[in-house]
Design a protein around this motif. Structure first.
Motif, mmCIF file in Angstrom:
data_model
loop_
_atom_site.group_PDB
_atom_site.id
_atom_site.type_symbol
_atom_site.label_atom_id
_atom_site.label_comp_id
_atom_site.label_asym_id
_atom_site.label_seq_id
_atom_site.Cartn_x
_atom_site.Cartn_y
_atom_site.Cartn_z
ATOM 1 N N LEU A 305 0.823 -1.211 0.000
ATOM 2 C CA LEU A 305 0.000 0.000 0.000
ATOM 3 C C LEU A 305 0.858 1.262 0.000
ATOM 4 O O LEU A 305 0.322 2.373 -0.118
ATOM 5 C CB LEU A 305 -0.928 0.018 1.220
ATOM 6 N N GLY A 306 2.166 1.093 0.183
ATOM 7 C CA GLY A 306 3.039 2.266 0.228
ATOM 8 C C GLY A 306 3.015 2.972 1.567
ATOM 9 O O GLY A 306 3.453 4.120 1.679
ATOM 10 N N ILE A 307 2.521 2.307 2.584
ATOM 11 C CA ILE A 307 2.490 2.873 3.936
ATOM 12 C C ILE A 307 3.084 1.853 4.897
ATOM 13 O O ILE A 307 3.267 0.682 4.550
ATOM 14 C CB ILE A 307 1.061 3.261 4.370
ATOM 15 N N HIS A 308 3.395 2.315 6.114
ATOM 16 C CA HIS A 308 4.024 1.444 7.104
ATOM 17 C C HIS A 308 3.255 1.462 8.421
ATOM 18 O O HIS A 308 2.633 2.479 8.775
ATOM 19 C CB HIS A 308 5.475 1.874 7.355
ATOM 20 N N ALA A 309 3.331 0.322 9.092
ATOM 21 C CA ALA A 309 2.833 0.229 10.465
ATOM 22 C C ALA A 309 4.039 0.295 11.403
ATOM 23 O O ALA A 309 5.153 -0.085 11.025
ATOM 24 C CB ALA A 309 2.086 -1.081 10.662
ATOM 25 N N ILE A 310 3.803 0.786 12.599
ATOM 26 C CA ILE A 310 4.867 0.897 13.599
ATOM 27 C C ILE A 310 4.736 -0.264 14.577
ATOM 28 O O ILE A 310 3.692 -0.439 15.211
ATOM 29 C CB ILE A 310 4.787 2.236 14.361
ATOM 30 N N HIS A 311 5.803 -1.066 14.658
ATOM 31 C CA HIS A 311 5.761 -2.220 15.567
ATOM 32 C C HIS A 311 5.534 -1.702 16.990
ATOM 33 O O HIS A 311 6.236 -0.799 17.456
ATOM 34 C CB HIS A 311 7.068 -2.998 15.487
ATOM 35 N N PRO A 312 4.541 -2.258 17.720
ATOM 36 C CA PRO A 312 4.170 -1.692 19.023
ATOM 37 C C PRO A 312 5.213 -1.876 20.125
ATOM 38 O O PRO A 312 5.100 -1.238 21.171
ATOM 39 C CB PRO A 312 2.877 -2.442 19.368
ATOM 40 N N ILE A 313 6.231 -2.698 19.912
ATOM 41 C CA ILE A 313 7.283 -2.866 20.921
ATOM 42 C C ILE A 313 8.616 -2.333 20.414
ATOM 43 O O ILE A 313 9.248 -1.485 21.057
ATOM 44 C CB ILE A 313 7.421 -4.350 21.339
ATOM 45 N N SER A 314 9.050 -2.789 19.266
ATOM 46 C CA SER A 314 10.367 -2.370 18.767
ATOM 47 C C SER A 314 10.360 -0.993 18.141
ATOM 48 O O SER A 314 11.413 -0.345 18.038
ATOM 49 C CB SER A 314 10.861 -3.390 17.728
ATOM 50 N N GLY A 315 9.197 -0.508 17.718
ATOM 51 C CA GLY A 315 9.105 0.770 17.036
ATOM 52 C C GLY A 315 9.571 0.724 15.598
ATOM 53 O O GLY A 315 9.565 1.754 14.900
ATOM 54 N N GLU A 316 9.932 -0.448 15.106
ATOM 55 C CA GLU A 316 10.374 -0.563 13.724
ATOM 56 C C GLU A 316 9.190 -0.395 12.766
ATOM 57 O O GLU A 316 8.055 -0.715 13.097
ATOM 58 C CB GLU A 316 11.018 -1.934 13.497
ATOM 59 N N LYS A 317 9.514 0.073 11.570
ATOM 60 C CA LYS A 317 8.492 0.194 10.541
ATOM 61 C C LYS A 317 8.380 -1.123 9.781
ATOM 62 O O LYS A 317 9.382 -1.724 9.403
ATOM 63 C CB LYS A 317 8.865 1.301 9.552
ATOM 64 N N VAL A 318 7.124 -1.574 9.595
ATOM 65 C CA VAL A 318 6.879 -2.764 8.788
ATOM 66 C C VAL A 318 5.875 -2.389 7.698
ATOM 67 O O VAL A 318 4.941 -1.613 7.946
ATOM 68 C CB VAL A 318 6.345 -3.949 9.630
ATOM 69 N N PRO A 319 6.052 -2.877 6.472
ATOM 70 C CA PRO A 319 5.170 -2.487 5.378
ATOM 71 C C PRO A 319 3.765 -3.049 5.536
ATOM 72 O O PRO A 319 3.573 -4.127 6.114
ATOM 73 C CB PRO A 319 5.864 -3.063 4.144
ATOM 74 N N VAL A 320 2.803 -2.311 5.012
ATOM 75 C CA VAL A 320 1.411 -2.765 4.996
ATOM 76 C C VAL A 320 1.071 -3.178 3.566
ATOM 77 O O VAL A 320 1.273 -2.408 2.623
ATOM 78 C CB VAL A 320 0.448 -1.661 5.469
ATOM 79 N N TRP A 321 0.561 -4.408 3.436
ATOM 80 C CA TRP A 321 0.201 -4.955 2.129
ATOM 81 C C TRP A 321 -1.298 -5.255 2.080
ATOM 82 O O TRP A 321 -1.909 -5.566 3.120
ATOM 83 C CB TRP A 321 0.953 -6.271 1.878
ATOM 84 N N ALA A 322 -1.853 -5.183 0.900
ATOM 85 C CA ALA A 322 -3.185 -5.761 0.654
ATOM 86 C C ALA A 322 -2.955 -7.175 0.160
ATOM 87 O O ALA A 322 -2.094 -7.415 -0.689
ATOM 88 C CB ALA A 322 -3.938 -4.957 -0.390
ATOM 89 N N ALA A 323 -3.695 -8.124 0.709
ATOM 90 C CA ALA A 323 -3.486 -9.528 0.346
ATOM 91 C C ALA A 323 -4.827 -10.202 0.110
ATOM 92 O O ALA A 323 -5.802 -9.951 0.829
ATOM 93 C CB ALA A 323 -2.713 -10.258 1.448
ATOM 94 N N ASN A 324 -4.883 -11.085 -0.877
ATOM 95 C CA ASN A 324 -6.156 -11.733 -1.217
ATOM 96 C C ASN A 324 -6.552 -12.818 -0.228
ATOM 97 O O ASN A 324 -7.660 -13.334 -0.280
ATOM 98 C CB ASN A 324 -6.106 -12.304 -2.632
ATOM 99 N N PHE A 325 -5.649 -13.194 0.688
ATOM 100 C CA PHE A 325 -6.003 -14.231 1.663
ATOM 101 C C PHE A 325 -6.584 -13.653 2.948
ATOM 102 O O PHE A 325 -6.905 -14.400 3.876
ATOM 103 C CB PHE A 325 -4.799 -15.127 1.983
#
Length: 893
Positions: A305-325
């Motif tokens: 999606l071109g956006i990131h979520a912030i890991h609630p403990i490490s604070g690292e950025k993880v990508p957000v994807w749209a997935a058909n599953f």
């Protein structure tokens, strides 16, 4: 001169007698033990198939047996008459669904009557009649007022040609099963029953169902799917609202490397607004089905999606994807992906090159590490590689680490949580998130609320009115039923009640303003979820149920049906029963005390391959077989042209495989009793029954033999009264065999439900009774009279017509249905003499008969006197003498 066995005349006479006497009509009799036996009612497809015959014969055997025990037995029948097949047939035959359905009910009713089932016919109901479905409409409106019914948008399988929602099983290779159109995943308003409000009770009460197969209870437990997990939030870059996810594996949280959302999720839709490629992907993903089996096997596809979520403990950025599953209708429509420890996430990550981070060391990996630690310093694994003996262990270790491991274990690469096991990590993380206010412990259920809206015509109208001012309003009770028009033009393109604005136009019952009716109809599971209760009072006009009658008959003592109904129908029926209980209509918690799931009827298949590679199935009746010396088929040809056909496997009888057997043709040729007998003799009820034409012929021969044997006995004249004290030893032995058989058959019918072994025991008794010359003495005739009366009584539940006729001959002036189950004479079971086998060194060498009162010394004396035993001992010293009371003697030399 004995009369020949003529099934058609015998069966017509018996059925006429039962109808005239109203033999199977029952009413409530407080103080008398009741027994409610119910087979799942049929869909009026036009003809009974062998699965029907087997199911209903099982129920009839049980019902007739319980009636002989003196119980007040209810066995009703009706028709599950709404549904899509009627619409398809109407299109194919240029008729109306109602006309087609009622004609089929008439024909199937005549078939059921021809088979002689002991039904209380005045209780017959059809779910498509307004006098039936008005009451489920009433319950629905009351549930609306209680908050157990609601309407919301839901993602469904949508057929754009038929303009209807499709169930998962109606989507074949991504296309609608009727129209062939590509199915879309569409969000539309749907009505739901809040079954999740009863999820815990539905789960807990399974423990009360001791009379249900464990396999069925396990399937229901899995379908309800209780899980305890952590609901937590991921912040999203540049978004005010966090993303909520639920996980049963919070111990893997530090291994999250991406987050996936459904195509319909607001985040995905927002990102697609300025991204044509993403928008196209989301549209394509929305065409995927929503069936779990399909989701498991389909290719996993996605787009970032071109956006990131912030890991609630490490604070690292993880990508957000749209997935058909990921489905919007399940959970929150978003999942945290841990590819190292989830197969689906792993497959997706490998495909798109996403990171895979191991955070769990499984018990298997720990064990390998301990084995390696005994031969070297694990801090330097390069040293271990040099040792050839370690290479298989290291290869196994590498395989574990490079793959996906979903097992529980010890946390690694998880910072402050390293070293914790699953339970410790679960509690630590729940405590942390609850303290921060960003998560909470939550019990979730796999079970989802029951979507009951269907866009089809042939169903019960949903009793709701829409008003611009008052919104959705339940139809007032005094305006029920909302009747489905039956005299309609039906093309299959659009529901007639959706196409007719006049049908939907009405006034709002609250404000009186202009309004429209709901044009969706109920899922047909609605009608089959409470029919068992309506049978208790089918003509009651004062409400959904007459509680006095319902509480007398319910719960059903024995329910019978196919294993394919183990989940949805049985779960919905249990749910409906609890709804009716909470409305004060019934007092019991569960609808079915005992459940018997009968096996399938199977038969061989044959086919040829067409030019397009598709199989063209050929009915077994049209095939000529070539058999080997062991009577096994080695080749097959089509009778009409003599050309070869392929011998397929043995499969469930079905139209699709063209391997069905028409029960009506068999009834016409052999009679109903023969068909019933074979259906019960070929296999135990729970097992699959392999159809064999020679088996049907064998059942017919048995009935002819029974008929002749009783006729010969009756023609010899009246038998005197039995005098047990005056019996000879052979007469006592035959009578003992009779009462042993009565005990066994009663146990087979009542406790074991193994009707095939009951029939086998009766056959064995008949062999004993007809072996050699008939005993023409007075007491011989008396024993024979008792025996043939008992045989007829024991067979009556399975072959009631011929037994009705034979009883009239054995006991003129009395009715078979008035007779109780034969009693076991315990005195007849006592033996003056017992037979023992004699072994020498464990091998059978002789048989001896000794008095029951014989001492061990007398038994040994008789064994050592047996000529054959003496020959095998041949003068050798006997080192050991073993006597097993009532069974055998073993002499060790």
């Amino acid at each position: 001169m004995s009369q020949p066995y003529q099934p058609s005349l015998i069966e017509q006479a018996a059925q006429a007698f039962w109808q005239e006497q109203r033999s199977f009509e029952v009413r409530e009799e407080p103080g008398r033990e009741k027994y409610y036996c119910l087979s799942m009612f049929p869909y009026p497809s036009g003809k009974l198939h062998m699965g029907h015959v087997r199911n209903y014969t099982i129920g009839d055997v049980i019902s007739r047996y319980q009636r002989m025990l003196g119980k007040n037995v209810l066995q009703p029948i009706g028709f599950d008459a709404f549904g899509l097949p009627a619409e398809n047939a109407a299109i194919a035959n240029n008729t109306q669904p109602a006309k087609w359905t009622y004609a089929n009910m008439d024909y199937m009713r005549s078939q059921l009557q021809r088979l002689g089932f002991a039904y209380d016919w005045p209780r017959e109901l059809a779910t498509c009649r307004p006098e039936y479905y008005r009451w489920e409409q009433l319950l629905f409106t009351r549930l609306m007022k209680k908050g157990l019914v609601y309407r919301k948008n839901a993602v469904v399988n949508w057929d754009p040609v038929d303009q209807t929602v499709l169930a998962n099983e109606q989507v074949v290779d991504g296309r609608g099963w009727r129209s062939g159109a590509l199915v879309e995943r569409k969000e539309i308003p749907q009505w739901f029953l809040k079954i999740t409000a009863y999820a815990q009770e539905l789960l807990d009460d399974l423990d009360q169902l001791e009379g249900w197969p464990e396999a069925v209870k396990t399937m229901q437990r899995n379908w309800i799917g209780r899980s305890e997990g952590l609901e937590l939030q991921f912040r999203i870059e540049n978004e005010a609202e966090p993303l909520t996810v639920y996980t049963t594996r919070p111990d893997t949280l530090m291994g999250v490397t991406y987050v996936a959302v459904a195509a319909e999720h607001p985040l995905a839709q927002k990102a697609a607004a300025g991204n044509a490629e993403l928008a196209a992907f989301l549209k394509d993903a929305s065409r995927s089905g929503v069936a779990e089996a399909e989701m498991e096997t389909m290719e996993k596809r996605g787009m970032p999606l071109g956006i990131h979520a912030i890991h609630p403990i490490s604070g690292e950025k993880v990508p957000v994807w749209a997935a058909n599953f990921v489905l919007m209708g399940y959970g929150t429509g978003a999942v945290m992906a841990v590819p190292a420890h989830d197969e689906r996430d792993f497959e997706f990550a490998k495909k798109y090159g996403l990171p895979i981070k191991r955070v769990i060391q499984s018990v298997r990996e720990q064990a390998l590490m301990q084995r390696l630690a005994t031969v070297g310093d694990l801090s330097d694994e390069d040293d271990l590689v040099d040792a050839p003996a370690n290479q298989p262990l290291l290869a196994e270790l590498e395989a574990i680490r490079s793959g996906c491991n979903s097992e529980h274990g010890r946390l690694i690469n998880s910072g402050e949580f390293d070293g914790l096991d699953f339970g410790q990590a679960f509690e630590a993380l729940v405590t942390r998130f609850e303290a921060a206010g960003t998560g909470k412990r939550r019990v979730n259920f796999r079970l989802r609320d029951w979507g009951v809206s269907r866009q089809r015509y042939w169903g019960c109208p949903i009793p709701v009115i829409y008003c611009a001012k008052c919104d959705a309003v339940p139809v007032p009770e005094d305006q029920l039923p909302v009747v489905l028009p039956e005299d309609v033009a039906f093309t299959g393109v659009k529901s007639p009640i959706k196409a007719d604005p006049e049908w939907a136009r009405c006034a709002c019952p609250q404000c009186g303003g202009p309004a429209t009716r709901e044009t969706d109809t109920f899922d047909t599971f609605m009608e089959s979820s409470w029919y068992f209760a309506r049978y208790a009072c089918p003509n009651y006009e004062g409400g959904m149920l007459d509680s006095a009658a319902a509480n007398y008959w319910l719960p059903v003592d024995q329910y019978i049906g196919g294993i394919e109904h183990a989940i949805l129908h049985l779960l919905y029926a249990r749910f409906f029963h609890k709804l009716m209980r909470d409305e004060g209509l019934v007092a019991s918690n569960e609808p079915f005390t005992n459940l018997l799931t009968q096996g399938m009827v199977i038969k061989e298949t044959y086919y040829r391959e067409g030019a397009d590679g598709k199989k063209l199935w050929i009915n077994p009746a049209d095939v000529e077989l070539t058999l080997d010396a062991k009577a096994q088929p080695v080749a097959a040809t089509l009778r009409s042209d003599g050309q070869p056909v392929v011998i397929g496997g043995v499969e469930k009888m079905s139209k699709s495989k063209n391997n069905g057997v028409d029960p009506q043709a068999l009834i016409d040729e052999y009679g109903a009793d023969t068909v019933r007998l074979f259906a019960m003799f070929a296999a135990p009820p729970e097992q699959s029954l392999e159809w064999r034409d020679d088996g049907v012929e064998g059942a017919s021969r048995f009935l002819k033999r029974l008929w002749r044997a009783v006729q010969l006995h009756v023609e010899a004249g009246a038998a005197p009264a039995l005098d047990a004290a005056a019996l000879s030893e052979p007469q006592k032995a035959l009578r003992r065999k009779l009462h042993e058989t009565i005990a066994k058959v009663g146990d087979d019918y009542g406790r074991r439900r193994t009707f095939n072994t009951a029939i086998a025991a009766i056959m064995e008794l008949m062999n004993e009774a007809t072996r050699g010359e008939a005993d023409a003495s007075a007491q011989g005739r008396a024993v024979a009279q008792e025996l043939w009366e008992a045989v007829v009584l024991m067979l009556q539940p399975i072959v009631p017509h011929v037994c009705h006729a034979l009883w009239v001959q054995l006991r003129p002036g009395s009715a078979l249905l008035a007779q109780a189950w034969p009693k076991v004479d315990e005195a007849a079971l006592t033996r003056a003499v017992m037979n023992l086998v004699v072994q020498v060194n464990g091998k059978l060498r002789g048989n001896i008969a000794v008095p029951v009162s014989a001492t061990q010394e007398q038994i040994l004396e008789a064994a050592l006197a047996d000529a054959n035993v003496v020959r095998f001992i041949n003068g050798a010293p006997i080192r050991k003498k073993i006597v097993v009371p009532g069974k055998l003697v073993n002499l060790v030399i």
